[in-house]
Design a protein around this motif. Structure first.
Motif, short mmCIF file in Angstrom:
data_model
loop_
_atom_site.label_atom_id
_atom_site.label_comp_id
_atom_site.label_asym_id
_atom_site.label_seq_id
_atom_site.Cartn_x
_atom_site.Cartn_y
_atom_site.Cartn_z
N THR A 23 32.10 79.38 136.75
CA THR A 23 32.01 79.73 135.10
C THR A 23 32.72 78.85 135.21
O THR A 23 32.53 78.67 133.07
CB THR A 23 32.04 81.24 136.00
OG1 THR A 23 30.94 82.09 136.14
CG2 THR A 23 32.68 81.80 134.57
N VAL A 24 33.86 78.56 135.82
CA VAL A 24 35.10 77.73 134.68
C VAL A 24 34.34 76.04 134.69
O VAL A 24 34.52 75.99 133.45
CB VAL A 24 35.97 77.72 136.01
CG1 VAL A 24 36.79 77.05 134.83
CG2 VAL A 24 36.47 79.41 136.09
N ALA A 25 34.44 76.36 135.20
CA ALA A 25 33.58 73.67 135.83
C ALA A 25 32.79 74.48 134.49
O ALA A 25 32.49 72.64 133.64
CB ALA A 25 32.67 73.91 136.52
N LEU A 26 31.37 75.04 134.32
CA LEU A 26 30.56 74.69 133.17
C LEU A 26 31.30 75.26 131.75
O LEU A 26 31.19 74.00 130.64
CB LEU A 26 30.06 76.18 132.71
CG LEU A 26 28.29 75.69 132.25
CD1 LEU A 26 28.04 74.73 132.11
CD2 LEU A 26 27.27 76.80 131.52
N ALA A 27 31.81 75.96 131.33
CA ALA A 27 32.76 76.15 130.42
C ALA A 27 33.70 74.32 129.25
O ALA A 27 33.63 74.01 128.49
CB ALA A 27 33.71 77.72 129.63
N VAL A 28 34.74 74.46 131.11
CA VAL A 28 35.50 73.36 131.39
C VAL A 28 35.12 71.92 130.71
O VAL A 28 34.79 70.55 130.20
CB VAL A 28 36.54 73.12 131.62
CG1 VAL A 28 37.20 72.02 131.56
CG2 VAL A 28 37.47 74.53 132.55
N ALA A 29 33.56 71.80 131.51
CA ALA A 29 32.56 70.34 131.53
C ALA A 29 32.34 70.04 129.86
O ALA A 29 32.42 69.11 129.31
CB ALA A 29 31.75 69.73 132.37
N VAL A 30 31.83 71.68 129.34
CA VAL A 30 30.80 71.34 128.30
C VAL A 30 31.56 70.77 127.16
O VAL A 30 31.95 70.23 125.88
CB VAL A 30 30.30 72.43 127.47
CG1 VAL A 30 29.19 72.38 126.41
CG2 VAL A 30 28.80 72.62 128.58
N VAL A 31 33.48 71.80 127.03
CA VAL A 31 34.08 70.99 126.28
C VAL A 31 34.81 69.90 126.03
O VAL A 31 34.88 69.13 124.82
CB VAL A 31 35.17 72.59 126.04
CG1 VAL A 31 36.28 72.32 125.45
CG2 VAL A 31 34.40 74.30 125.92
N LEU A 32 35.44 70.10 127.01
CA LEU A 32 35.86 68.61 127.40
C LEU A 32 34.22 67.48 126.98
O LEU A 32 35.15 66.07 126.68
CB LEU A 32 36.38 68.20 128.41
CG LEU A 32 37.64 68.77 128.91
CD1 LEU A 32 38.11 69.41 130.10
CD2 LEU A 32 38.36 69.11 128.35
N HIS A 33 33.59 67.22 127.07
CA HIS A 33 32.93 66.48 126.64
C HIS A 33 32.43 66.35 124.70
O HIS A 33 31.27 65.89 125.06
CB HIS A 33 31.38 66.45 127.70
CG HIS A 33 32.35 65.52 128.93
ND1 HIS A 33 32.86 66.64 130.23
CD2 HIS A 33 31.93 64.81 129.34
CE1 HIS A 33 32.64 66.02 131.27
NE2 HIS A 33 32.33 64.46 131.22
N GLY A 34 33.21 66.92 124.38
CA GLY A 34 32.46 67.42 122.83
C GLY A 34 32.14 68.07 122.86
O GLY A 34 30.85 68.20 121.56
#
Length: 401
Positions: A23-34
């Protein structure tokens, strides 16, 4: 508690904790990759559509073969797809279409897991222990829903999003290892055809007024709840203190769920479905607290009380289905029950914005509270809901320890 159930419990706890990391990884990964909200919304929509498509098929297959086989296959697929997510973000090969595909496959596998899980549990626990078993699972799931994201946040912050996906993939492998050791078996017979078997599941619901009224009420309930879950977040951010308030409210919801499961572990009414529907209206207090008095303290109190009622109801409802639906159609009935929830929730999510624009958030929240109350009370009009009692366990063959 049998050895088989302890194995299932151990695997599920690890899997639930792992889901918190994703849950955390998905949101962080998408946002950090623009990616932003649009990309994240596409990924979430892909998951929901896949769950809708797969739910009824999962129910049929769980009634056709040993539930353990479905659970193992589902976990292996999810371990592979989540591992692919870890590799994608770990190697900086971010792709929205590929992520949507992987999310859809993960959710599709999950849609097969849930009905199989429903079919497996009554095989592992005698009738007298079902409510306690369901309450224990709900209690542990609530704890994991708090600890998983918290631990996931630390891991993702320290080692990156790929590490969060990797932990979740490992949790699915651990679940496979535990389920593979479960010895319980049940006789299975292949039915006449996929769509006919789906129809048989719905026919089982229609011939029980307590079940049909409950499923239909749940559909309406989840539309209103889908609206509430969106607007409640907006109110919390804009009027109750921002991100900190969102986190505190989530913690209160978790505490309420824990308390509801704890009550279900000790309080075992003979007419448990009647008791369950009677406690569900407590959720109305949580929704109304956003409007009157509209303070954070009132919302926190409402969240504890409301979610306690919700989880107590969930335990009663699931136990009633396990007690009174024939096992050879149990997974199909469970899949129809799940489908109604997933149909209602995204519809409510989509309606939240337009309704708030037209009528204002306070009016919409108050209206949704009324809908939740009516949907919670309507099944009590069904004679079967009021008359349903727990079966007598006398004479039941004990399960192996």
């Amino acid at each position: 508690m049998t050895k088989d159930f302890r194995l299932l419990l151990a695997g599920q706890v690890l899997s639930w904790l792992g889901n918190g990391f994703q849950t955390v990884a998905l949101a962080v990964a998408v946002v950090l990759h623009g990616g932003g909200p649009g990309a994240l919304g596409l990924v979430m929509a892909s998951s929901i559509v896949a769950r809708l498509v797969g739910s009824l098929f999962g129910g049929v297959w769980a009634d056709r073969v040993q539930p353990q086989k479905i659970l193992i296959g589902s976990d292996l697929v999810r371990a592979a797809t989540v591992s692919a997510m870890a590799i994608m973000f770990g190697t900086d090969h971010y792709s929205v279409p590929l992520l949507c595909l992987l999310a859809a496959l993960t959710s599709l596998a999950g849609s097969f897991f849930q009905p199989a899980m429903t079919a497996l549990k009554p095989m592992l626990i005698p009738v007298a222990g079902r409510q306690s078993a369901n309450a224990s699972l709900s209690m542990l799931q609530t704890i994991c829903s708090v600890l998983g994201p918290a631990a996931g946040g630390l891991v993702v912050a320290g080692f990156g999003a790929a590490a969060g996906f990797a932990v979740n993939a490992a949790s699915f492998v651990a679940s496979v290892a535990t389920v593979a050791l479960i010895r319980a078996r049940v006789e299975r017979v292949r039915g006449p055809g996929m769509f006919q078997e789906m129809g048989h599941g719905w026919a089982e619901i229609r011939r029980r007024d307590w079940l049909l009224s409950g499923v239909l009420a749940a559909t309406v309930y989840h539309v209103a709840n889908g609206v509430v879950l969106v607007l409640a977040q907006v109110v919390a951010v804009q009027q109750l203190g921002g991100a900190r308030s969102v986190g505190v409210i989530a913690a209160a919801e978790g505490l309420g769920g824990f308390l509801g499961a704890a009550v279900a572990l000790r309080v075992k009414p003979r007419r448990m479905l009647l008791a369950g529907w009677a406690t569900l209206p407590l959720m109305t207090l949580w929704v109304l607290a956003y409007v009157v008095p509209g303070t954070l303290s009132a919302v926190l109190a409402g969240a504890v009380v409301g979610y306690a009622g919700l989880i107590f109801f969930d335990v009663c409802w699931e136990t009633a289905i396990q007690d009174h639906v024939p096992h050879h159609v149990l997974a199909r009935v469970a899949s129809w029950d799940t489908l109604t929830s997933f149909l209602g929730m995204p519809l409510g999510n989509a309606l939240a914005g337009p309704l708030a624009h037209w009528f204002g958030m306070d009016r919409v929240l108050a209206g949704c509270a009324g809908v939740l109350l009516l949907a919670s009370l309507a099944p009590l009009l069904a004679k079967g809901t009021r008359a349903l009692v727990r079966p007598d366990p006398v004479g039941e063959v004990p399960l192996p320890a």
